[in-house]
Design a protein around this motif. Structure first.
Motif, PDB file in Angstrom:
ATOM      1  N   THR A  20       0.667  -1.600  -0.150  1.00 22.35           N
ATOM      2  CA  THR A  20      -0.182  -0.507  -0.331  1.00 22.35           C
ATOM      3  C   THR A  20       0.522   0.818   0.241  1.00 22.35           C
ATOM      4  O   THR A  20       1.631   1.345   0.652  1.00 22.35           O
ATOM      5  CB  THR A  20      -1.024   0.193   1.505  1.00 22.35           C
ATOM      6  OG1 THR A  20      -1.444  -1.035   0.856  1.00 22.35           O
ATOM      7  CG2 THR A  20      -2.164   1.391   1.103  1.00 22.35           C
ATOM      8  N   THR A  21       0.836   2.107  -0.630  1.00 22.05           N
ATOM      9  CA  THR A  21       2.285   3.534  -0.850  1.00 22.05           C
ATOM     10  C   THR A  21       0.023   4.585  -0.726  1.00 22.05           C
ATOM     11  O   THR A  21      -0.258   4.572  -1.412  1.00 22.05           O
ATOM     12  CB  THR A  21       1.998   3.003  -2.760  1.00 22.05           C
ATOM     13  OG1 THR A  21       2.436   2.463  -2.759  1.00 22.05           O
ATOM     14  CG2 THR A  21       2.399   4.403  -2.371  1.00 22.05           C
ATOM     15  N   PHE A  22       0.998   5.301  -0.314  1.00 15.98           N
ATOM     16  CA  PHE A  22       0.531   6.665   0.073  1.00 15.98           C
ATOM     17  C   PHE A  22       0.746   7.772  -0.810  1.00 15.98           C
ATOM     18  O   PHE A  22       1.654   7.893  -0.564  1.00 15.98           O
ATOM     19  CB  PHE A  22       0.299   6.888   1.777  1.00 15.98           C
ATOM     20  CG  PHE A  22      -0.875   6.497   2.191  1.00 15.98           C
ATOM     21  CD1 PHE A  22      -1.420   7.680   3.410  1.00 15.98           C
ATOM     22  CD2 PHE A  22      -0.151   5.289   2.832  1.00 15.98           C
ATOM     23  CE1 PHE A  22      -2.020   7.071   4.381  1.00 15.98           C
ATOM     24  CE2 PHE A  22      -0.715   4.680   4.223  1.00 15.98           C
ATOM     25  CZ  PHE A  22      -2.010   5.622   4.044  1.00 15.98           C
ATOM     26  N   VAL A  23      -0.619   8.450  -1.150  1.00 12.93           N
ATOM     27  CA  VAL A  23       0.090   9.554  -1.999  1.00 12.93           C
ATOM     28  C   VAL A  23      -0.734  10.783  -1.509  1.00 12.93           C
ATOM     29  O   VAL A  23      -2.312  10.800  -1.814  1.00 12.93           O
ATOM     30  CB  VAL A  23      -0.659   9.631  -3.376  1.00 12.93           C
ATOM     31  CG1 VAL A  23      -0.529  10.553  -4.080  1.00 12.93           C
ATOM     32  CG2 VAL A  23      -0.345   8.908  -4.243  1.00 12.93           C
ATOM     33  N   LEU A  24      -0.118  11.369  -0.612  1.00 13.43           N
ATOM     34  CA  LEU A  24      -0.384  13.223   0.008  1.00 13.43           C
ATOM     35  C   LEU A  24       0.008  14.551  -0.777  1.00 13.43           C
ATOM     36  O   LEU A  24       0.755  14.282  -0.709  1.00 13.43           O
ATOM     37  CB  LEU A  24       0.419  12.945   1.671  1.00 13.43           C
ATOM     38  CG  LEU A  24      -0.127  12.256   2.388  1.00 13.43           C
ATOM     39  CD1 LEU A  24       0.914  10.233   2.391  1.00 13.43           C
ATOM     40  CD2 LEU A  24       0.179  12.418   3.882  1.00 13.43           C
ATOM     41  N   TYR A  25      -1.151  14.821  -1.002  1.00 13.69           N
ATOM     42  CA  TYR A  25      -1.598  15.925  -1.853  1.00 13.69           C
ATOM     43  C   TYR A  25      -1.788  16.753  -1.101  1.00 13.69           C
ATOM     44  O   TYR A  25      -3.304  17.522  -0.706  1.00 13.69           O
ATOM     45  CB  TYR A  25      -1.726  15.519  -3.347  1.00 13.69           C
ATOM     46  CG  TYR A  25      -1.538  16.768  -4.517  1.00 13.69           C
ATOM     47  CD1 TYR A  25      -0.415  17.417  -3.678  1.00 13.69           C
ATOM     48  CD2 TYR A  25      -2.988  17.408  -4.414  1.00 13.69           C
ATOM     49  CE1 TYR A  25      -0.512  18.302  -5.164  1.00 13.69           C
ATOM     50  CE2 TYR A  25      -2.692  18.694  -5.554  1.00 13.69           C
ATOM     51  CZ  TYR A  25      -1.909  18.890  -6.043  1.00 13.69           C
ATOM     52  OH  TYR A  25      -2.422  20.012  -6.625  1.00 13.69           O
ATOM     53  N   GLU A  26      -1.749  17.403  -0.918  1.00 15.61           N
ATOM     54  CA  GLU A  26      -2.432  19.443  -0.235  1.00 15.61           C
ATOM     55  C   GLU A  26      -2.444  20.315  -1.142  1.00 15.61           C
ATOM     56  O   GLU A  26      -1.736  20.940  -2.217  1.00 15.61           O
ATOM     57  CB  GLU A  26      -1.417  20.352   0.251  1.00 15.61           C
ATOM     58  CG  GLU A  26      -2.048  21.325   0.945  1.00 15.61           C
ATOM     59  CD  GLU A  26      -1.385  22.104   1.601  1.00 15.61           C
ATOM     60  OE1 GLU A  26      -1.164  23.692   2.337  1.00 15.61           O
ATOM     61  OE2 GLU A  26      -0.207  21.581   3.038  1.00 15.61           O
ATOM     62  N   LEU A  27      -3.493  20.892  -1.730  1.00 17.27           N
ATOM     63  CA  LEU A  27      -4.910  21.809  -3.039  1.00 17.27           C
ATOM     64  C   LEU A  27      -3.969  22.615  -2.482  1.00 17.27           C
ATOM     65  O   LEU A  27      -4.037  23.304  -1.656  1.00 17.27           O
ATOM     66  CB  LEU A  27      -6.449  20.870  -2.422  1.00 17.27           C
ATOM     67  CG  LEU A  27      -6.975  19.772  -3.282  1.00 17.27           C
ATOM     68  CD1 LEU A  27      -8.353  20.032  -2.745  1.00 17.27           C
ATOM     69  CD2 LEU A  27      -6.619  19.507  -4.135  1.00 17.27           C
ATOM     70  N   PRO A  28      -3.548  23.735  -3.679  1.00 11.22           N
ATOM     71  CA  PRO A  28      -3.428  24.927  -3.307  1.00 11.22           C
ATOM     72  C   PRO A  28      -4.046  25.820  -3.392  1.00 11.22           C
ATOM     73  O   PRO A  28      -5.439  25.143  -3.391  1.00 11.22           O
ATOM     74  CB  PRO A  28      -1.752  25.331  -4.356  1.00 11.22           C
ATOM     75  CG  PRO A  28      -3.207  23.584  -5.855  1.00 11.22           C
ATOM     76  CD  PRO A  28      -3.414  23.246  -4.876  1.00 11.22           C
ATOM     77  N   ASP A  29      -3.982  27.068  -2.877  1.00  5.77           N
ATOM     78  CA  ASP A  29      -5.112  28.215  -2.560  1.00  5.77           C
ATOM     79  C   ASP A  29      -5.350  28.502  -3.515  1.00  5.77           C
ATOM     80  O   ASP A  29      -4.119  29.538  -4.247  1.00  5.77           O
ATOM     81  CB  ASP A  29      -4.762  28.879  -0.783  1.00  5.77           C
ATOM     82  CG  ASP A  29      -5.598  30.092  -1.068  1.00  5.77           C
ATOM     83  OD1 ASP A  29      -6.720  29.122  -1.947  1.00  5.77           O
ATOM     84  OD2 ASP A  29      -6.105  30.369   0.268  1.00  5.77           O
ATOM     85  N   PRO A  30      -5.952  28.416  -4.947  1.00  7.55           N
ATOM     86  CA  PRO A  30      -6.484  29.231  -6.032  1.00  7.55           C
ATOM     87  C   PRO A  30      -6.744  30.411  -5.424  1.00  7.55           C
ATOM     88  O   PRO A  30      -6.235  31.458  -6.599  1.00  7.55           O
ATOM     89  CB  PRO A  30      -7.930  28.820  -6.451  1.00  7.55           C
ATOM     90  CG  PRO A  30      -8.916  28.276  -5.585  1.00  7.55           C
ATOM     91  CD  PRO A  30      -7.775  27.725  -4.141  1.00  7.55           C
ATOM     92  N   ALA A  31      -6.839  30.761  -4.508  1.00  9.25           N
ATOM     93  CA  ALA A  31      -6.734  32.925  -4.083  1.00  9.25           C
ATOM     94  C   ALA A  31      -5.554  32.726  -3.774  1.00  9.25           C
ATOM     95  O   ALA A  31      -5.308  34.039  -4.160  1.00  9.25           O
ATOM     96  CB  ALA A  31      -7.452  33.279  -3.271  1.00  9.25           C
TER      97      ALA A  31
END
Length: 566
Positions: free
Chosen positions: A59-70
């Motif tokens: 099992t591999t984790f892909v942790l991604y933080e969505l950027p703030d469009p503002a």
């Protein structure tokens, strides 16, 4: 002080391990979507990173933080590119052929195809700051991803054994996205609420980090930080606080610490008490929270809140929201009789930022802080902030006592600032044990200084409170009154520390003294494992000699100190 490590979270880890099917045969795994919610700084990301390091090898984790469009102003294609980078960092590049951008007519479909591709190869995809998905226009595509992965082309998720974790800090915006009239309603099977640390975890951390070696400082920090992991870690390991650990005098330390806190809170919008990056309170909710926190933080009936803050129904709706979804306030119901309940703020961290830095931090961008009457609040002197801090610590000690009583074995009910309509005042901390074991009632009085305690005053108040409680219980249910009457009564006195002299003197008066070191010992913790006696001047070393017991108690009887300890 030891190296910082991951603390607590046993329940959250168990819930997530179960939802992510860590202990399930890989061949039988099915797609599952989870929601992780909690205020900023409570440790959600650290929790997922901790799990990723302990995931099964397949099992591999892909942790991604969505950027703030503002602030980013980037097209959706850049969001997908960021997700691809996260997948490459997770070493998923060569595991399967992921869809390229040219295979799809627009970036939204590319996003959908790429996430489905990750789920198809069994990855755990964590979309952090998910409250921003709606700003990007991705929420409807996430719905499509969940629906397709769940259906699995008729095989109910078998073709997509991966997991999708939607995680965010904007509690109101996160909850808004999952309402019954929104696309994501009913799309997650597991919701994990990450709340501040419990008292045992806080004390375990504080013992390892050396904070419990100075109980007075621990109370100050607990008053400001409560169970917020990021705040504690910032203090224990951050470069801005490093010089504080060398200060020996408690008063000097508190002044220097407040200066650092002021710089941190005012420089970083994420740390501001109104915390737009935490819960983004609408103005009406923020103003009501501020008014109660600044004027009557220990309890207030709604009919006594100014009408300028809204009708009774509106104020009630706001408080119910702050209680149900944000864990910021609670109801303190009267005991024994029907009477309006008092609302009070349960979160010390919120109280600290409202009361200590309210005059120094803007409520709205580019505007000075104002009261509910529109009066501009002026910046106060440091001395006033120190005084206000001491006042907050008095209330925080009551919450600390309540949390400690709640953790005691056999306790079936506990309350802080328990009150009765026929009793003038309240009991700082109360707990009962009315289960199968011994019947016990604990009554506690809290003072910031051991010298402020008066056994006579405490006993008289506790006896009068029990008389009121027994009388009303007898009118409603005779069996309840009989149960309370025959229960063992344990009288407690709480302070940050008790010297041996006061411990003995109060013990002979029938009281059990409970200080912060005693709380630590109840959790099998050594409160100062790394401390040498000469390193930091303790509270007792800084005090004048204590006179004998008779003189101590005589002075207390004559002085009649304030009951609340503030």
């Amino acid at each position: 002080m030891t190296d910082w490590r991951f603390y607590g979270r046993a329940k959250e880890i168990a819930n997530l391990r179960n939802g992510l099917e860590f202990d399930t045969d890989p061949s039988t795994r099915r797609f599952h979507a989870l929601k992780v919610r909690g205020r900023r700084g409570v440790g959600k990301t650290e929790l997922l990173e901790y799990l990723s390091r302990r995931a099964p090898p397949e099992t591999t984790f892909v942790l991604y933080e969505l950027p703030d469009p503002a602030t980013e102003g980037t097209p959706v294609a850049a969001v997908v590119q960021g997700l691809i980078v996260a997948a490459r960092q997770a070493e998923l590049t060569n595991k399967n052929a992921m869809p390229a951008q040219q295979d799809w007519p627009n970036a939204y479909l590319w996003f959908k195809a790429y996430v489905l591709g990750l789920l198809q190869i069994g990855a755990v995809v964590v979309l952090d700051e998910f409250h921003l998905a709606r700003d990007w226009g991705l929420d409807s595509y996430v719905k499509q991803i969940i629906d397709e992965a769940s259906g699995g082309r008729g095989q109910w998720g078998k073709l997509y054994p991966g997991k999708l974790v939607l995680m965010g800090s904007h509690q109101q915006r996160i909850d808004e996205m999952f309402r019954a009239d929104k696309p994501l309603y009913g799309r997650t099977g597991t919701t994990v609420n990450v709340r501040p640390w419990c008292l045992k975890t806080i004390m375990t951390m504080a013992a390892e980090q050396g904070v419990l070696a100075t109980p007075g400082r621990f109370l100050t920090l607990w008053t400001a930080y409560d169970g917020m992991p990021r705040n504690w870690q910032r203090y224990c390991t951050g470069p801005d606080y490093r010089h504080l650990h060398e200060i020996k005098d408690d008063t000097e330390w508190r002044k220097a610490w407040l200066e650092v806190e002021y710089r941190i809170v005012t420089a970083d919008q994420r740390e501001r008490w109104d915390t737009k990056a935490w819960i983004e309170l609408p103005p009406d909710q923020r103003e009501l929270l501020v008014w109660i926190g600044h004027n009557r933080p220990k309890g207030m009936e709604l009919n006594k809140v100014p009408k300028e803050l809204g009708s009774h129904d509106k104020k009630l709706a706001i408080m119910n929201h702050l209680r149900t979804w944000l864990d910021l306030v609670d109801l303190n119901r009267p005991l024994g009789e029907q009477s309006p309940a008092k609302w009070y703020i349960t979160d010390p961290n919120t109280l600290f930022q409202i009361n200590v830095f309210r005059e120094m931090v803007h409520i709205k961008d580019d505007q000075p802080a104002v009261s509910v009457t529109g009066t501009v609040l002026k910046k106060r002197e440091d001395k006033r902030h120190l005084t206000r801090m001491e006042t907050l610590e008095g209330g925080a000690l009551e919450l600390l006592a309540g949390a400690w009583l709640a953790a005691k074995e056999g306790v079936t009910w506990t309350s802080t600032r328990a009150w009765h309509p026929d009793f003038d005042g309240d009991i700082d901390a109360i707990a009962t044990s009315m289960g199968d074991g011994p019947k016990i009632v604990w009554l506690g009085s809290c003072k910031r200084s051991e010298r402020s305690h008066s056994p006579d005053n405490a006993r008289n108040e506790q006896d009068r409170f029990m008389e009121c409680l027994l009388a009303s219980a007898g009118r409603e249910k005779e069996e309840s009154a009989e149960l309370l009457k025959n229960a063992e009564l344990k009288r407690l006195l709480f302070s940050p520390t008790f010297s041996p002299e006061f411990h003995e003197a109060f013990g002979q008066e029938g009281f059990t003294t409970v200080d912060i070191p005693a709380m630590a010992r109840s959790f099998n913790l050594e409160h100062a494992p790394h401390r040498e006696a000469h390193q930091i001047k303790s509270d007792h070393e800084a005090r004048p000699p204590v006179p004998d017991k008779d003189v101590v108690l005589k002075k207390q009887k004559n002085s009649a100190p304030p009951r609340t300890g503030i």
